[in-house]
Every structure is written in C-alpha cells, then in structure tokens.
Design a protein around this motif. Structure first.
Motif, mmCIF file in Angstrom:
data_model
loop_
_atom_site.group_PDB
_atom_site.id
_atom_site.type_symbol
_atom_site.label_atom_id
_atom_site.label_comp_id
_atom_site.label_asym_id
_atom_site.label_seq_id
_atom_site.Cartn_x
_atom_site.Cartn_y
_atom_site.Cartn_z
ATOM 1 N N ARG A 29 71.684 51.679 7.442
ATOM 2 C CA ARG A 29 72.552 50.514 7.242
ATOM 3 C C ARG A 29 72.853 49.823 8.568
ATOM 4 N NH1 ARG A 29 77.930 51.270 3.788
ATOM 5 N NH2 ARG A 29 76.279 51.584 2.233
ATOM 6 N N LYS A 31 71.125 50.028 11.368
ATOM 7 C CA LYS A 31 69.877 49.462 11.883
ATOM 8 C C LYS A 31 69.584 48.115 11.235
ATOM 9 C CE LYS A 31 67.583 53.888 12.873
ATOM 10 N NZ LYS A 31 66.434 54.743 12.524
ATOM 11 N N ARG A 32 69.841 48.022 9.943
ATOM 12 C CA ARG A 32 69.578 46.767 9.237
ATOM 13 C C ARG A 32 70.556 45.678 9.651
ATOM 14 N NH1 ARG A 32 68.286 49.535 3.302
ATOM 15 N NH2 ARG A 32 66.024 49.799 3.658
ATOM 16 N N ALA A 36 69.358 42.241 11.337
ATOM 17 C CA ALA A 36 69.681 40.974 10.686
ATOM 18 C C ALA A 36 70.487 40.042 11.586
ATOM 19 C CB ALA A 36 70.460 41.242 9.395
ATOM 20 N N ALA A 119 64.071 47.506 10.478
ATOM 21 C CA ALA A 119 64.971 48.647 10.624
ATOM 22 C C ALA A 119 64.237 49.964 10.408
ATOM 23 C CB ALA A 119 66.130 48.526 9.636
ATOM 24 N N GLU A 120 63.247 49.946 9.511
ATOM 25 C CA GLU A 120 62.480 51.149 9.220
ATOM 26 C C GLU A 120 61.498 51.434 10.341
ATOM 27 O OE1 GLU A 120 62.768 48.558 7.292
ATOM 28 O OE2 GLU A 120 63.929 49.239 5.549
#
Length: 227
Positions: A29, A31-32, A36, A119-120
C-alpha cells in the motif's frame, strides 16, 4: 548481572518499533502511494528501504550486545560442534541460494537503473531449490543461525522478538506474493511449508519448474504428489 524488567521492556519495545516501521515501509500500500504521488521517488524506493532496514537495526542490536549478562545456556563439547556446524551450513546455504535470486531486484539497483515506477517488484514467480522445501528459506536459515548461538537474557529476548517477527513477517510477505502471483502462489503455498521443512511436503524440480512456467494459466492442471 541480570536484566531488569525495564531493560527487557525497553528491548522488546525497540524491536516492536523496528518491526512496525519495517512492515510499514515494506507494505504494498505504501509503495503504491509513493508510486502514485511521488513517481520520481519510486525507482529509488527499494534502495532506500534496504538502507533504512539496516540503519533501523542498529538500536535494538546495540542494546542486545550492550546489555550482555550471564549466559543462560552455552553449547559445549559435541553440541558446540553441532551448533556451529549448523550455523556455518546455514550461512553457506544463504550464500549459495543467492545465485537463484535476482539480487539486483532485491537490492533495488535494477529498479533504479531501469527507472521502474511500479510498486510491484519486477520479475515473475521463481523457485530456487530451497524454495521447493520451505516457502521462506532465508528466514529459515536465519532462524537456524539465531538459535544455534549461546544465549543470555538480552540475546534470548531479541531472539524471541526476531523469531516472532519473522513468522509474522512471512505472513505479511505472502499477502504481497499472492497479490503478485495469484493462483500459482496459492497452489505453491498449499504444497510447501512456510519455515520448517516437513516430510512429504515439498516439490520436485519438475513440479517447481512447471508451476513457475504455468503461472499465467488460470486452468493449470493439479500437481501430482510424486515429490
């Protein structure tokens, strides 16, 4: 001199703070959110995460060794040879296993070099020979090294905290792996234990290869139990 209750509580709280910060920084979360809202920072996220993970270890480790006291137990004679042999084997296993990892992705240098904003972590599902027997081999090897050491109160307190966090951390890590790899990882998790090898619960080399190559297939046929 034995540790006081205040010292033990301080050491536990220090490990809890490390675990909380480490888990927050490792969360998909966060990382995203970074990817973003601050995309320019995203390629450096993994590098910064690894650096912070090392720096944040300094306080609890310093307390652990600064508060060393009388030994609660010490491996002696043949037991010492066995304990040290297991620790050396675990360290060698750790080094050997790195050949099966993309260490550039692990360190974050690949993401920085390619300016990866996702993020992944890049890359698909891969299973090393050790992954055929436990889902988190580095955690397992680390625990083996940890519990083959002599123990005083401070080291035992830290060992218990680290063990608990590695177990909980493995559960959190698997949530991300399921998000990354979906059904393939779910099938893998059904077959292979998390931290402790167990007879009859492993994959053959062919099964591991087939599972990785069929990752994208929604209707992959069930694996057979011939490991």
């Amino acid at each position: 001199m034995s540790l006081s209750g205040t010292q033990i509580a301080s050491l536990v709280l220090c490990w809890l703070a490390y675990a909380a910060l480490h888990s927050l920084l490792a969360s998909l979360r966060l990382k995203r959110v970074v990817a973003a809202h601050w995309p320019r920072l995203a390629p450096a996220y993994r590098l910064a995460f690894n650096l912070l993970a090392v720096v944040l270890l300094v306080p609890p480790l310093w307390l652990t060794f600064a508060w060393r006291g009388p030994l609660l137990w010490s491996w002696q004679g043949g037991w010492a040879w066995l304990a040290n042999g297991l620790a050396v084997a675990a360290a060698a296993g750790f080094l050997w296993s790195t050949r099966y990892y993309d260490m550039g992705v692990f360190y974050g240098s690949t993401q920085w070099r390619t300016r990866e904003h996702a993020a992944e972590d890049p890359g698909g599902l891969t299973l090393s020979p050790l992954h055929r027997h436990v889902r988190h081999p580095w955690y397992s090897l680390g625990l083996l090294i940890l519990w083959t050491r002599d123990m005083d109160e401070a080291r035992l307190t830290s060992a218990l905290c680290i063990t608990l966090y590695l177990w909980l951390g493995s559960l959190l890590e698997e949530r991300k792996l399921l998000a990354f790899h979906g059904k393939a990882y779910a099938r893998y998790r059904e077959r292979v234990p998390g931290l402790v090898p167990w007879p009859g619960r492993s994959l053959s080399a062919d099964e591991a290869h087939a599972l990785c190559t069929r990752r994208q297939a929604r209707d992959a046929t069930p694996m057979h139990d011939d490991a």
